[in-house]
Design a protein around this motif. Structure first.
Motif, PDB file in Angstrom:
ATOM      1  N   LEU A  55      -3.509  -4.159   5.016  1.00  0.00           N
ATOM      2  CA  LEU A  55      -2.956  -3.686   6.284  1.00  0.00           C
ATOM      3  C   LEU A  55      -2.211  -2.363   6.129  1.00  0.00           C
ATOM      4  O   LEU A  55      -1.651  -1.852   7.097  1.00  0.00           O
ATOM      5  CB  LEU A  55      -2.019  -4.747   6.878  1.00  0.00           C
ATOM      6  CG  LEU A  55      -2.706  -6.052   7.290  1.00  0.00           C
ATOM      7  CD1 LEU A  55      -1.681  -7.088   7.707  1.00  0.00           C
ATOM      8  CD2 LEU A  55      -3.710  -5.800   8.403  1.00  0.00           C
ATOM      9  N   SER A  56      -2.228  -1.793   4.925  1.00  0.00           N
ATOM     10  CA  SER A  56      -1.570  -0.504   4.717  1.00  0.00           C
ATOM     11  C   SER A  56      -2.286   0.570   5.536  1.00  0.00           C
ATOM     12  O   SER A  56      -3.478   0.436   5.849  1.00  0.00           O
ATOM     13  CB  SER A  56      -1.581  -0.129   3.235  1.00  0.00           C
ATOM     14  OG  SER A  56      -2.887   0.241   2.825  1.00  0.00           O
ATOM     15  N   PRO A  57      -1.579   1.633   5.892  1.00  0.00           N
ATOM     16  CA  PRO A  57      -2.226   2.693   6.684  1.00  0.00           C
ATOM     17  C   PRO A  57      -3.469   3.290   6.010  1.00  0.00           C
ATOM     18  O   PRO A  57      -4.465   3.549   6.694  1.00  0.00           O
ATOM     19  CB  PRO A  57      -1.120   3.748   6.822  1.00  0.00           C
ATOM     20  CG  PRO A  57       0.158   2.980   6.689  1.00  0.00           C
ATOM     21  CD  PRO A  57      -0.145   1.873   5.716  1.00  0.00           C
ATOM     22  N   ILE A  58      -3.441   3.484   4.712  1.00  0.00           N
ATOM     23  CA  ILE A  58      -4.595   4.056   4.017  1.00  0.00           C
ATOM     24  C   ILE A  58      -5.778   3.093   4.066  1.00  0.00           C
ATOM     25  O   ILE A  58      -6.906   3.492   4.338  1.00  0.00           O
ATOM     26  CB  ILE A  58      -4.243   4.431   2.565  1.00  0.00           C
ATOM     27  CG1 ILE A  58      -3.204   5.543   2.553  1.00  0.00           C
ATOM     28  CG2 ILE A  58      -5.490   4.841   1.793  1.00  0.00           C
ATOM     29  CD1 ILE A  58      -2.620   5.829   1.186  1.00  0.00           C
ATOM     30  N   ALA A  59      -5.520   1.815   3.799  1.00  0.00           N
ATOM     31  CA  ALA A  59      -6.587   0.814   3.847  1.00  0.00           C
ATOM     32  C   ALA A  59      -7.187   0.738   5.247  1.00  0.00           C
ATOM     33  O   ALA A  59      -8.415   0.711   5.415  1.00  0.00           O
ATOM     34  CB  ALA A  59      -6.056  -0.548   3.416  1.00  0.00           C
ATOM     35  N   THR A  60      -6.332   0.734   6.252  1.00  0.00           N
ATOM     36  CA  THR A  60      -6.787   0.675   7.640  1.00  0.00           C
ATOM     37  C   THR A  60      -7.646   1.894   7.983  1.00  0.00           C
ATOM     38  O   THR A  60      -8.696   1.772   8.628  1.00  0.00           O
ATOM     39  CB  THR A  60      -5.573   0.577   8.585  1.00  0.00           C
ATOM     40  OG1 THR A  60      -4.819  -0.593   8.231  1.00  0.00           O
ATOM     41  CG2 THR A  60      -5.998   0.487  10.027  1.00  0.00           C
ATOM     42  N   GLU A  61      -7.228   3.070   7.522  1.00  0.00           N
ATOM     43  CA  GLU A  61      -7.980   4.302   7.774  1.00  0.00           C
ATOM     44  C   GLU A  61      -9.367   4.254   7.134  1.00  0.00           C
ATOM     45  O   GLU A  61     -10.367   4.585   7.775  1.00  0.00           O
ATOM     46  CB  GLU A  61      -7.189   5.492   7.212  1.00  0.00           C
ATOM     47  CG  GLU A  61      -7.892   6.827   7.321  1.00  0.00           C
ATOM     48  CD  GLU A  61      -7.097   7.944   6.649  1.00  0.00           C
ATOM     49  OE1 GLU A  61      -7.748   8.887   6.156  1.00  0.00           O
ATOM     50  OE2 GLU A  61      -5.863   7.875   6.609  1.00  0.00           O
ATOM     51  N   LEU A  62      -9.423   3.836   5.877  1.00  0.00           N
ATOM     52  CA  LEU A  62     -10.718   3.777   5.190  1.00  0.00           C
ATOM     53  C   LEU A  62     -11.638   2.739   5.818  1.00  0.00           C
ATOM     54  O   LEU A  62     -12.841   2.981   5.972  1.00  0.00           O
ATOM     55  CB  LEU A  62     -10.527   3.505   3.702  1.00  0.00           C
ATOM     56  CG  LEU A  62     -10.039   4.697   2.889  1.00  0.00           C
ATOM     57  CD1 LEU A  62      -9.653   4.260   1.481  1.00  0.00           C
ATOM     58  CD2 LEU A  62     -11.082   5.789   2.828  1.00  0.00           C
ATOM     59  N   MET A  63     -11.098   1.581   6.183  1.00  0.00           N
ATOM     60  CA  MET A  63     -11.947   0.559   6.813  1.00  0.00           C
ATOM     61  C   MET A  63     -12.457   1.027   8.178  1.00  0.00           C
ATOM     62  O   MET A  63     -13.577   0.703   8.566  1.00  0.00           O
ATOM     63  CB  MET A  63     -11.215  -0.770   6.900  1.00  0.00           C
ATOM     64  CG  MET A  63     -11.117  -1.472   5.562  1.00  0.00           C
ATOM     65  SD  MET A  63     -10.543  -3.180   5.679  1.00  0.00           S
ATOM     66  CE  MET A  63      -8.791  -2.936   5.975  1.00  0.00           C
ATOM     67  N   ALA A  64     -11.641   1.808   8.896  1.00  0.00           N
ATOM     68  CA  ALA A  64     -12.094   2.351  10.181  1.00  0.00           C
ATOM     69  C   ALA A  64     -13.235   3.345   9.962  1.00  0.00           C
ATOM     70  O   ALA A  64     -14.224   3.344  10.709  1.00  0.00           O
ATOM     71  CB  ALA A  64     -10.932   3.020  10.911  1.00  0.00           C
ATOM     72  N   GLU A  65     -13.115   4.180   8.921  1.00  0.00           N
ATOM     73  CA  GLU A  65     -14.209   5.104   8.586  1.00  0.00           C
ATOM     74  C   GLU A  65     -15.468   4.329   8.244  1.00  0.00           C
ATOM     75  O   GLU A  65     -16.568   4.692   8.691  1.00  0.00           O
ATOM     76  CB  GLU A  65     -13.825   5.985   7.397  1.00  0.00           C
ATOM     77  CG  GLU A  65     -12.882   7.097   7.724  1.00  0.00           C
ATOM     78  CD  GLU A  65     -12.545   7.947   6.502  1.00  0.00           C
ATOM     79  OE1 GLU A  65     -13.359   8.006   5.545  1.00  0.00           O
ATOM     80  OE2 GLU A  65     -11.459   8.545   6.501  1.00  0.00           O
ATOM     81  N   LEU A  66     -15.320   3.288   7.425  1.00  0.00           N
ATOM     82  CA  LEU A  66     -16.466   2.459   7.069  1.00  0.00           C
ATOM     83  C   LEU A  66     -17.126   1.893   8.317  1.00  0.00           C
ATOM     84  O   LEU A  66     -18.352   1.912   8.447  1.00  0.00           O
ATOM     85  CB  LEU A  66     -16.050   1.330   6.125  1.00  0.00           C
ATOM     86  CG  LEU A  66     -17.098   0.247   5.874  1.00  0.00           C
ATOM     87  CD1 LEU A  66     -18.346   0.826   5.223  1.00  0.00           C
ATOM     88  CD2 LEU A  66     -16.504  -0.866   5.025  1.00  0.00           C
TER      89      LEU A  66
END
Length: 157
Positions: free
Chosen positions: A9-20
């Protein structure tokens, strides 16, 4: 490259999963979000990993969650465009953590149309299996498995 276990749920993880999700929607017509619940990674035998380049820029992610006794499932594997070796490094990291957690096999699903992913997993020893779980009866899905016990490197005396 550095790979670390992190909060999904970290901002970086959320950003990468959104890109995916955007990339998958372009390739397959589906974001893949319906088959992943971030709370599954809160399990003690699960994890979410982020890959960073030498400058600290996030360049990829991947998740491992329990599926059945002794079987883990890979989810949300992603490497940013223009990177090299990120997928291989993330996969090796997740396979090693899975062995440490006591998993015997890793399973995963991707869409047949995602030929890059299909080729990636096959080139790393994953074998096609019958579609499992929510993917049963889905002609657009292809499932893979790998016995990760066979990947353990033998130490020489």
């Amino acid at each position: 490259m550095k790979i670390v276990k992190t909060d999904p749920l970290s901002p970086i993880a959320t950003e990468l999963m959104a890109e995916l999700s955007e990339v998958l929607a372009t390739i397959t017509g589906s974001s893949g979000t319906n088959s992943f619940d971030v709370t599954d990674i809160k399990h003690p035998d699960a994890l979410f990993a982020l890959a960073f380049d030498d400058t600290g820029r996030p360049i990829g992610c991947g998740a491992l969650r329990p599926l059945e006794h002794g079987i883990g499932e890979l989810k949300r594997m992603y490497a940013r465009s223009g990177t090299q070796g990120v997928g291989r490094a993330l996969l090796a990291f997740l396979e090693e953590r899975a062995r440490e957690l006591g998993y015997r096999q890793l399973w995963l699903e991707t869409r047949k149309v995602n030929q890059r992913a299909v080729n990636f997993y096959q080139s790393r020893g994953y074998q096609v299996i019958n579609n499992y779980g929510r993917y049963q009866g889905r002609d657009d899905a292809i499932c893979f498995a790998k016995d990760i016990r066979l990947s353990i490197k033998k130490q020489t005396p």
